[in-house]
Design a protein around this motif. Structure first.
Motif, mmCIF file in Angstrom:
data_model
loop_
_atom_site.group_PDB
_atom_site.id
_atom_site.type_symbol
_atom_site.label_atom_id
_atom_site.label_comp_id
_atom_site.label_asym_id
_atom_site.label_seq_id
_atom_site.Cartn_x
_atom_site.Cartn_y
_atom_site.Cartn_z
ATOM 1 N N GLY A 129 0.825 -1.195 0.000
ATOM 2 C CA GLY A 129 0.000 0.000 0.000
ATOM 3 C C GLY A 129 0.862 1.248 0.000
ATOM 4 N N VAL A 130 0.306 2.352 0.486
ATOM 5 C CA VAL A 130 1.017 3.629 0.469
ATOM 6 C C VAL A 130 2.298 3.561 1.292
ATOM 7 C CG1 VAL A 130 0.893 6.053 1.164
ATOM 8 C CG2 VAL A 130 -1.064 4.985 0.041
ATOM 9 N N VAL A 131 2.195 3.072 2.521
ATOM 10 C CA VAL A 131 3.363 3.013 3.407
ATOM 11 C C VAL A 131 4.381 2.012 2.883
ATOM 12 C CG1 VAL A 131 4.166 2.445 5.736
ATOM 13 C CG2 VAL A 131 2.066 3.759 5.428
ATOM 14 N N GLY A 132 3.909 0.832 2.484
ATOM 15 C CA GLY A 132 4.827 -0.175 1.990
ATOM 16 C C GLY A 132 5.550 0.261 0.730
ATOM 17 N N THR A 133 4.824 0.871 -0.194
ATOM 18 C CA THR A 133 5.445 1.317 -1.439
ATOM 19 C C THR A 133 6.503 2.382 -1.180
ATOM 20 O OG1 THR A 133 3.440 0.816 -2.699
ATOM 21 C CG2 THR A 133 5.009 2.335 -3.699
ATOM 22 N N ALA A 134 6.189 3.326 -0.296
ATOM 23 C CA ALA A 134 7.174 4.357 0.044
ATOM 24 C C ALA A 134 8.400 3.738 0.705
ATOM 25 C CB ALA A 134 6.544 5.391 0.967
ATOM 26 N N THR A 135 8.179 2.751 1.560
ATOM 27 C CA THR A 135 9.278 2.065 2.238
ATOM 28 C C THR A 135 10.175 1.353 1.224
ATOM 29 O OG1 THR A 135 7.932 1.749 4.225
ATOM 30 C CG2 THR A 135 9.845 0.313 3.962
ATOM 31 N N GLY A 136 9.555 0.598 0.325
ATOM 32 C CA GLY A 136 10.338 -0.116 -0.682
ATOM 33 C C GLY A 136 11.101 0.809 -1.605
ATOM 34 N N ARG A 137 10.423 1.856 -2.072
ATOM 35 C CA ARG A 137 11.090 2.810 -2.959
ATOM 36 C C ARG A 137 12.240 3.515 -2.235
ATOM 37 N NH1 ARG A 137 7.169 7.060 -5.146
ATOM 38 N NH2 ARG A 137 9.023 7.635 -6.374
ATOM 39 N N GLY A 138 12.021 3.834 -0.965
ATOM 40 C CA GLY A 138 13.058 4.519 -0.205
ATOM 41 C C GLY A 138 14.308 3.687 -0.035
ATOM 42 N N THR A 153 11.742 -6.871 -2.194
ATOM 43 C CA THR A 153 10.675 -7.725 -2.704
ATOM 44 C C THR A 153 9.396 -7.432 -1.933
ATOM 45 O OG1 THR A 153 12.227 -9.496 -3.248
ATOM 46 C CG2 THR A 153 9.900 -10.101 -3.046
ATOM 47 N N PHE A 154 8.286 -7.315 -2.646
ATOM 48 C CA PHE A 154 7.004 -7.065 -2.007
ATOM 49 C C PHE A 154 6.206 -8.360 -1.874
ATOM 50 C CE2 PHE A 154 7.809 -2.673 -3.197
ATOM 51 C CZ PHE A 154 7.270 -1.990 -2.118
ATOM 52 N N VAL A 155 5.430 -8.427 -0.793
ATOM 53 C CA VAL A 155 4.495 -9.530 -0.578
ATOM 54 C C VAL A 155 3.132 -8.921 -0.279
ATOM 55 C CG1 VAL A 155 3.908 -11.546 0.819
ATOM 56 C CG2 VAL A 155 6.312 -11.015 0.336
ATOM 57 N N ASP A 156 2.109 -9.371 -0.998
ATOM 58 C CA ASP A 156 0.764 -8.848 -0.764
ATOM 59 C C ASP A 156 -0.262 -9.886 -1.214
ATOM 60 O OD1 ASP A 156 -1.707 -7.129 -0.855
ATOM 61 O OD2 ASP A 156 -0.234 -5.567 -0.417
ATOM 62 N N THR A 157 -1.371 -9.941 -0.481
ATOM 63 C CA THR A 157 -2.450 -10.862 -0.856
ATOM 64 C C THR A 157 -3.263 -10.336 -2.030
ATOM 65 O OG1 THR A 157 -3.939 -9.823 0.747
ATOM 66 C CG2 THR A 157 -2.673 -11.739 1.501
ATOM 67 N N ASP A 158 -3.197 -9.044 -2.271
ATOM 68 C CA ASP A 158 -4.018 -8.398 -3.288
ATOM 69 C C ASP A 158 -3.282 -8.357 -4.627
ATOM 70 O OD1 ASP A 158 -6.345 -6.821 -4.171
ATOM 71 O OD2 ASP A 158 -4.893 -5.193 -4.313
ATOM 72 N N ALA A 159 -3.915 -8.930 -5.653
ATOM 73 C CA ALA A 159 -3.270 -8.988 -6.964
ATOM 74 C C ALA A 159 -3.045 -7.605 -7.550
ATOM 75 C CB ALA A 159 -4.120 -9.829 -7.924
ATOM 76 N N ALA A 160 -3.986 -6.693 -7.328
ATOM 77 C CA ALA A 160 -3.834 -5.334 -7.861
ATOM 78 C C ALA A 160 -2.638 -4.633 -7.222
ATOM 79 C CB ALA A 160 -5.110 -4.540 -7.632
ATOM 80 N N ALA A 161 -2.447 -4.846 -5.920
ATOM 81 C CA ALA A 161 -1.309 -4.235 -5.229
ATOM 82 C C ALA A 161 -0.002 -4.815 -5.752
ATOM 83 C CB ALA A 161 -1.430 -4.455 -3.728
ATOM 84 N N ARG A 162 0.021 -6.112 -5.979
ATOM 85 C CA ARG A 162 1.235 -6.725 -6.543
ATOM 86 C C ARG A 162 1.516 -6.184 -7.934
ATOM 87 N NH1 ARG A 162 -1.295 -11.427 -4.577
ATOM 88 N NH2 ARG A 162 -1.662 -12.204 -6.708
ATOM 89 N N HIS A 163 0.458 -5.972 -8.695
ATOM 90 C CA HIS A 163 0.633 -5.438 -10.049
ATOM 91 C C HIS A 163 1.215 -4.023 -10.009
ATOM 92 C CE1 HIS A 163 -0.110 -4.816 -14.306
ATOM 93 N NE2 HIS A 163 -0.750 -3.694 -14.020
ATOM 94 N N ARG A 164 0.723 -3.203 -9.075
ATOM 95 C CA ARG A 164 1.254 -1.832 -8.964
ATOM 96 C C ARG A 164 2.733 -1.851 -8.585
ATOM 97 N NH1 ARG A 164 -3.865 -1.039 -6.534
ATOM 98 N NH2 ARG A 164 -2.955 -1.260 -4.439
ATOM 99 N N ALA A 165 3.101 -2.759 -7.679
ATOM 100 C CA ALA A 165 4.511 -2.867 -7.289
ATOM 101 C C ALA A 165 5.364 -3.343 -8.464
ATOM 102 C CB ALA A 165 4.652 -3.819 -6.106
ATOM 103 N N ALA A 166 4.834 -4.278 -9.220
ATOM 104 C CA ALA A 166 5.570 -4.781 -10.382
ATOM 105 C C ALA A 166 5.772 -3.689 -11.416
ATOM 106 C CB ALA A 166 4.827 -5.968 -10.990
ATOM 107 N N GLU A 167 4.779 -2.829 -11.585
ATOM 108 C CA GLU A 167 4.911 -1.729 -12.543
ATOM 109 C C GLU A 167 6.017 -0.754 -12.136
ATOM 110 O OE1 GLU A 167 0.925 -0.087 -12.822
ATOM 111 O OE2 GLU A 167 0.701 -0.998 -14.814
ATOM 112 N N LEU A 168 6.326 -0.721 -10.842
ATOM 113 C CA LEU A 168 7.412 0.132 -10.359
ATOM 114 C C LEU A 168 8.763 -0.581 -10.430
ATOM 115 C CD1 LEU A 168 5.679 1.702 -7.212
ATOM 116 C CD2 LEU A 168 6.245 2.869 -9.359
ATOM 117 N N GLY A 169 8.752 -1.799 -10.952
ATOM 118 C CA GLY A 169 10.004 -2.518 -11.140
ATOM 119 C C GLY A 169 10.387 -3.449 -10.013
ATOM 120 N N PHE A 170 9.467 -3.728 -9.091
ATOM 121 C CA PHE A 170 9.755 -4.616 -7.969
ATOM 122 C C PHE A 170 9.259 -6.030 -8.249
ATOM 123 C CE2 PHE A 170 9.370 -0.424 -5.935
ATOM 124 C CZ PHE A 170 10.543 -0.385 -5.188
ATOM 125 N N LEU A 171 9.922 -6.995 -7.658
ATOM 126 C CA LEU A 171 9.376 -8.346 -7.608
ATOM 127 C C LEU A 171 8.290 -8.346 -6.542
ATOM 128 C CD1 LEU A 171 9.436 -11.385 -8.320
ATOM 129 C CD2 LEU A 171 11.171 -11.654 -6.513
#
Length: 290
Positions: free
Chosen positions: A12-21, A30-48
Motif C-alpha cells: 500500500g502507500v506506506v509499503g510502497t514508500a518504504t520499498g522505494r526509499g 521484494t514485495f508480498v501482498d495478498t491483493d493482486a492489484a497491489a502486486r501489479h502496482r509494485a511490479a509496474e514500479l520494477g519490484f518483484l
C-alpha cells in the motif's frame, strides 16, 4: 550494511514508500501482498511482488510489515497483522541457522501489540525472538500525498527493539543511516504509544481549527484563515514545539483558565457549542486546575 535483502509485507502507500526509499540506496526489495492489484502496482514500479505462499526469507536481512490495522468493533482489528505474522513465522522456520532476519512492524497499533505478535512469530517458527530472529517496532510518519518524500527525509527514526538485542538495533540503524536522521530508541510500548500521540495530536489540532472556523462564521468573522495565520506566529503553542509537553500539571495563571471559562460562557449565551475547548477545560479541572 552495504546491500541488504529486504522484504516489504503490504504494497500500500506506506509499503510502497518504504520499498522505494530503500531501493534508492541500492537495497534489493521484494514485495508480498495478498491483493493482486497491489502486486501489479509494485511490479509496474520494477519490484518483484509475490503472494504470501511464495514468501522466502532465506538470506533476507529485514522484513518491514506495513499492512493495515483498521478500527474494528472492539478496538483495532489485528487480522492482517496476525496473518502476516503467521506467514512470516512459517517462512522463518525454513531459514538456516546462519540467517538472522529482523522483522520490523510499522503499522499503527496499541501499546503491547508487537509483543503479542512476537508470540505468533515464535509459535509459527519454533524460534526465539532476539536469538533466532529480531523484532522491532518502527513507526512511520508518512503523509498519504507525499509518502515517498517523507520516507527519504524523515524528522527522525523511532525504534523499539523487543528484548533490546543489539544486533537488531544495529541492523535497523544501518538501514536508516543513509537517510541522515537520528535514530531514537524507545521501549517497544513507548514507540507504539508515541505513534498514537503523534496522530491524535494532529487530529485534535485540525479539529480545533475546524471548530474555530465554524464559530468564526457564527460570529460573522470574514477572514478566519488570516486570523489562524497570525495565530501561528503569536501563540507559543504553535511556534514552540516543546510548549505544553512538560509534566507541570494543569494550565494555570491568570489568562488561560479565565479566558477558557469566559469563552465557554459566551458561547453558551450565544447557543454555540465549543466542544474542544469544553474538553480541554474538563481535563484541566480533572487535574486540579480550573
Amino acid at each position: 550494511m552495504s546491500v541488504a535483502n529486504i522484504v516489504v509485507i503490504g504494497a500500500g502507500v506506506v509499503g510502497t514508500a518504504t520499498g522505494r526509499g530503500f531501493r534508492r540506496h541500492d537495497h534489493k526489495v521484494t514485495f508480498v501482498d495478498t491483493d493482486a492489484a497491489a502486486r501489479h502496482r509494485a511490479a509496474e514500479l520494477g519490484f518483484l511482488a509475490v503472494e504470501p505462499e511464495a514468501l522466502d526469507l532465506m538470506d533476507v536481512n529485514a522484513v518491514f510489515v506495513t499492512v493495515s490495522a483498521p478500527a474494528g468493533e472492539r478496538g483495532v482489528d489485528l487480522t492482517h497483522l496476525l496473518d502476516a505474522s503467521r506467514a512470516l513465522g512459517t517462512a522463518l522456520a525454513h531459514t538456516t541457522p546462519d540467517t538472522f532476519t529482523v522483522v520490523v512492524y510499522r503499522s499503527t497499533v496499541p501499546p503491547g501489540t508487537t509483543r503479542k505478535l512476537v508470540t505468533v512469530l515464535e509459535a509459527a517458527s519454533n524460534g526465539k525472538a532476539g536469538v533466532d530472529f529480531g523484532v522491532a517496532y518502527c513507526p512511520e510518519y508518512l503523509r498519504a500525498g507525499t509518502a515517498y518524500e517523507d520516507f527519504i527525509n524523515p524528522p527522525l527514526v523511532s525504534v523499539g527493539v523487543v528484548g533490546g538485542d543489539e544486533l537488531t538495533g544495529e541492523i535497523v540503524c544501518d538501514l536508516h543511516r543513509p537517510f541522515g536522521r537520528a535514530v531514537q530508541f524507545l521501549g517497544v510500548e513507548e514507540a507504539e504509544f508515541q505513534k498514537y500521540v503523534h496522530n491524535l495530536f494532529n487530529a485534535v489540532k485540525i479539529s480545533f481549527f475546524n471548530e474555530m472556523r465554524g464559530i468564526a462564521s457564527c460570529l460573522e468573522i470574514d477572514d478566519s484563515d488570516e486570523v489562524f495565520r497570525i495565530t501561528a506566529i503569536t501563540a507559543e503553542g504553535m511556534w514552540n514545539p516543546c510548549y505544553g509537553i512538560a509534566d507541570l500539571g494543569p494550565y494555570g495563571g491568570a489568562g488561560l483558565p479565565n479566558d477558557a471559562e469566559a469563552w465557554l460562557k459566551e458561547m453558551e449565551r450565544m447557543g454555540v457549542r465549543s466542544a474542544l475547548v469544553e474538553a480541554a477545560r474538563a481535563v484541566n479541572v480533572r487535574l486540579g486546575g480550573r
